[in-house]
Every structure is written in structure tokens, then in C-alpha cells.
Design a protein around this motif. Structure first.
Motif, mmCIF file in Angstrom:
data_model
loop_
_atom_site.group_PDB
_atom_site.id
_atom_site.type_symbol
_atom_site.label_atom_id
_atom_site.label_comp_id
_atom_site.label_asym_id
_atom_site.label_seq_id
_atom_site.Cartn_x
_atom_site.Cartn_y
_atom_site.Cartn_z
ATOM 1 N N UNK A 47 0.874 -1.096 -0.138
ATOM 2 C CA UNK A 47 0.087 0.000 -0.023
ATOM 3 C C UNK A 47 0.837 1.366 0.085
ATOM 4 N N UNK A 48 0.466 2.028 -0.803
ATOM 5 C CA UNK A 48 1.096 3.601 -0.610
ATOM 6 C C UNK A 48 0.480 4.113 0.541
ATOM 7 N N UNK A 49 1.630 4.588 1.406
ATOM 8 C CA UNK A 49 1.203 5.087 2.636
ATOM 9 C C UNK A 49 0.602 6.443 2.486
ATOM 10 N N UNK A 50 0.654 7.267 1.467
ATOM 11 C CA UNK A 50 0.190 8.432 1.337
ATOM 12 C C UNK A 50 -1.148 8.292 0.766
ATOM 13 N N UNK A 51 -1.487 7.600 -0.239
ATOM 14 C CA UNK A 51 -2.468 7.633 -1.129
ATOM 15 C C UNK A 51 -3.565 6.328 -0.557
ATOM 16 N N UNK A 52 -3.247 5.666 0.450
ATOM 17 C CA UNK A 52 -4.021 4.722 1.150
ATOM 18 C C UNK A 52 -4.397 3.620 0.422
ATOM 19 N N UNK A 53 -5.398 3.392 -0.358
ATOM 20 C CA UNK A 53 -5.669 2.134 -1.100
ATOM 21 C C UNK A 53 -5.414 2.166 -2.353
ATOM 22 N N UNK A 54 -4.190 2.400 -2.618
ATOM 23 C CA UNK A 54 -3.448 2.197 -3.947
ATOM 24 C C UNK A 54 -1.992 1.547 -3.868
ATOM 25 N N UNK A 55 -1.866 0.832 -4.608
ATOM 26 C CA UNK A 55 -0.626 0.185 -4.400
ATOM 27 C C UNK A 55 0.639 1.041 -4.856
ATOM 28 N N UNK A 89 7.647 -4.449 5.722
ATOM 29 C CA UNK A 89 6.790 -4.713 7.038
ATOM 30 C C UNK A 89 7.512 -4.177 8.332
ATOM 31 N N UNK A 90 8.692 -4.802 8.619
ATOM 32 C CA UNK A 90 9.414 -4.395 9.736
ATOM 33 C C UNK A 90 9.650 -2.906 9.774
ATOM 34 N N UNK A 91 9.909 -2.200 8.683
ATOM 35 C CA UNK A 91 10.276 -0.761 8.875
ATOM 36 C C UNK A 91 8.807 0.068 8.719
ATOM 37 N N UNK A 92 7.700 -0.382 8.265
ATOM 38 C CA UNK A 92 6.700 0.420 8.169
ATOM 39 C C UNK A 92 5.369 -0.119 8.881
ATOM 40 N N UNK A 93 5.519 -1.218 9.241
ATOM 41 C CA UNK A 93 4.126 -2.115 10.098
ATOM 42 C C UNK A 93 3.320 -2.556 9.198
ATOM 43 N N UNK A 94 2.412 -3.288 9.396
ATOM 44 C CA UNK A 94 1.678 -4.193 8.754
ATOM 45 C C UNK A 94 0.608 -3.440 7.828
ATOM 46 N N UNK A 95 0.379 -2.075 8.353
ATOM 47 C CA UNK A 95 -0.574 -1.155 7.323
ATOM 48 C C UNK A 95 -0.150 -1.104 6.100
ATOM 49 N N UNK A 96 1.278 -1.231 5.648
ATOM 50 C CA UNK A 96 1.907 -1.085 4.399
ATOM 51 C C UNK A 96 1.247 -2.305 3.582
ATOM 52 N N UNK A 97 0.847 -3.525 4.027
ATOM 53 C CA UNK A 97 0.238 -4.765 3.234
ATOM 54 C C UNK A 97 -1.184 -3.925 2.844
ATOM 55 N N UNK A 98 -1.546 -4.322 1.552
ATOM 56 C CA UNK A 98 -2.864 -4.092 1.189
ATOM 57 C C UNK A 98 -3.772 -5.314 1.552
ATOM 58 N N UNK A 100 -3.594 -7.544 4.917
ATOM 59 C CA UNK A 100 -2.970 -7.802 6.183
ATOM 60 C C UNK A 100 -3.432 -9.305 6.795
ATOM 61 N N UNK A 101 -2.459 -10.087 7.084
ATOM 62 C CA UNK A 101 -2.736 -11.572 7.357
ATOM 63 C C UNK A 101 -3.584 -11.404 8.544
ATOM 64 N N UNK A 102 -4.529 -12.574 8.686
ATOM 65 C CA UNK A 102 -5.455 -12.685 9.815
ATOM 66 C C UNK A 102 -5.056 -13.572 10.776
ATOM 67 N N UNK A 103 -3.992 -12.433 11.736
ATOM 68 C CA UNK A 103 -3.511 -13.016 12.878
ATOM 69 C C UNK A 103 -3.068 -12.010 13.748
ATOM 70 N N UNK A 104 -2.929 -12.447 14.976
ATOM 71 C CA UNK A 104 -2.803 -11.572 16.157
ATOM 72 C C UNK A 104 -3.909 -10.440 16.358
ATOM 73 N N UNK A 105 -3.547 -9.193 16.220
ATOM 74 C CA UNK A 105 -4.351 -8.334 16.657
ATOM 75 C C UNK A 105 -5.269 -7.916 15.402
ATOM 76 N N UNK A 106 -4.927 -8.432 14.297
ATOM 77 C CA UNK A 106 -5.873 -8.100 12.910
ATOM 78 C C UNK A 106 -7.116 -8.896 13.213
#
Length: 155
Positions: A47-55, A89-98, A100-106
Motif C-alpha cells: 500500500x502507498x502510505x500516502x494514497x491509502x488504498x492504492x498500491x 513490514x518491519x520498517x513500516x508496519x503491517x499497514x503497508x500490506x494491502x 494484512x494477514x488474519x493473525x494476532x491483533x488483526x
């Protein structure tokens, strides 16, 4: 009228036949087609962290450009696709994934929608059921009250 329709048809065909413009600049592309294909595959899920729902391949944002370059640099360094994704993902968090995996807090995020829907339906059903019931305190009018009500209604 025919000229207008012909012009509209030509414009429609032109729009449909033009390939979509991607934000990947020619200078960013890798010379190895296999690595470039891998980079495109990875970028499609980021995910583009600026545009939100755009790769990041479709975004013109500077941060998306930086992420595209980072993906390609990691691939040139010999990382696997999963290693590249893990690094980002380590640098930007799981939010960068369009997706996200269904595990943990997700699980909380994935489950919140259905839980809220069921809770709303339950609250609505209780409200409607209570409203449909007549209160137990309600008693029929006495003869005196009925006579007074008739007087009021007759004016």
C-alpha cells in the motif's frame, strides 16, 4: 448526429485501447525482466502510505517511489520475495500490506464488522420486541374516564 456518435465512439475506443499509466518510471525498472516481474508482484501487495488504498506501482507519491526503489534494491541484493516484504513490514508496519494477514491483533479488525452487525441486529430486535409489548400497568379505562374522554372528543 452521426458525426457526434462517430466522434464519441472513436473517443471511447481510444480510452479503452490506451493501456493504464503506471507510476513506475523507466529509470526505476530493472534490466532483468525476471527481477522486474518479481518487483511488480511484490509492489502489487504493498500500500502507498500516502494514497491509502492504492498500491505503490500505481502511486505518484514520493514515498511510493522510495518504496519501489527499496523493493528493487532488496531484490538486486538477492532477497527472496518474502524477505523483501518482511523487510518493508518491519520498517513500516503491517499497514503497508494491502491484504494484512488474519493473525494476532488483526483478528480484532477482521471480526469487528460482523460482531458490530450482530450486536446492532440484537439491539434492534430487543427494541422492537419491547416496543411491541403493552405495559403490564396499562389498564382499561373506567366508565367515568370513558365518559370524560367522549366529552373531550365531542368538544
Amino acid at each position: 448526429m452521426k458525426i457526434l456518435l462517430g466522434g464519441q465512439l472513436a473517443a471511447l475506443l481510444l480510452v479503452l485501447l490506451v493501456p493504464p499509466a503506471f507510476a513506475v518510471q523507466p529509470g526505476e525498472m530493472l534490466s532483468d525482466p525476471n527481477l522486474e516481474a518479481r518487483a511488480r508482484d511484490i509492489s502489487a501487495g504493498l500500500r502507498c502510505l500516502v494514497c491509502r488504498n492504492e498500491n505503490i506501482d500505481d502511486s505518484n507519491a514520493d514515498l511510493a517511489h522510495d518504496l519501489r526503489v527499496l523493493v528493487r534494491d532488496r531484490l538486486k541484493a538477492g532477497d527472496t520475495n518474502q524477505q523483501v516484504v518482511n523487510y518493508i513490514v518491519d520498517r513500516y508496519g503491517e499497514y503497508v500490506l494491502l491484504k494484512p494477514p488474519m493473525k494476532g491483533a488483526n483478528w480484532l479488525l477482521w471480526g469487528a464488522g460482523p460482531v458490530m452487525l450482530l450486536a446492532g441486529l440484537g439491539i434492534g430486535a430487543v427494541f422492537i420486541r419491547r416496543r411491541a409489548r403493552t405495559p403490564e400497568e396499562a389498564q382499561p379505562l373506567s366508565a367515568e374516564e370513558s365518559a370524560r374522554l367522549d366529552d373531550i372528543l365531542k368538544g
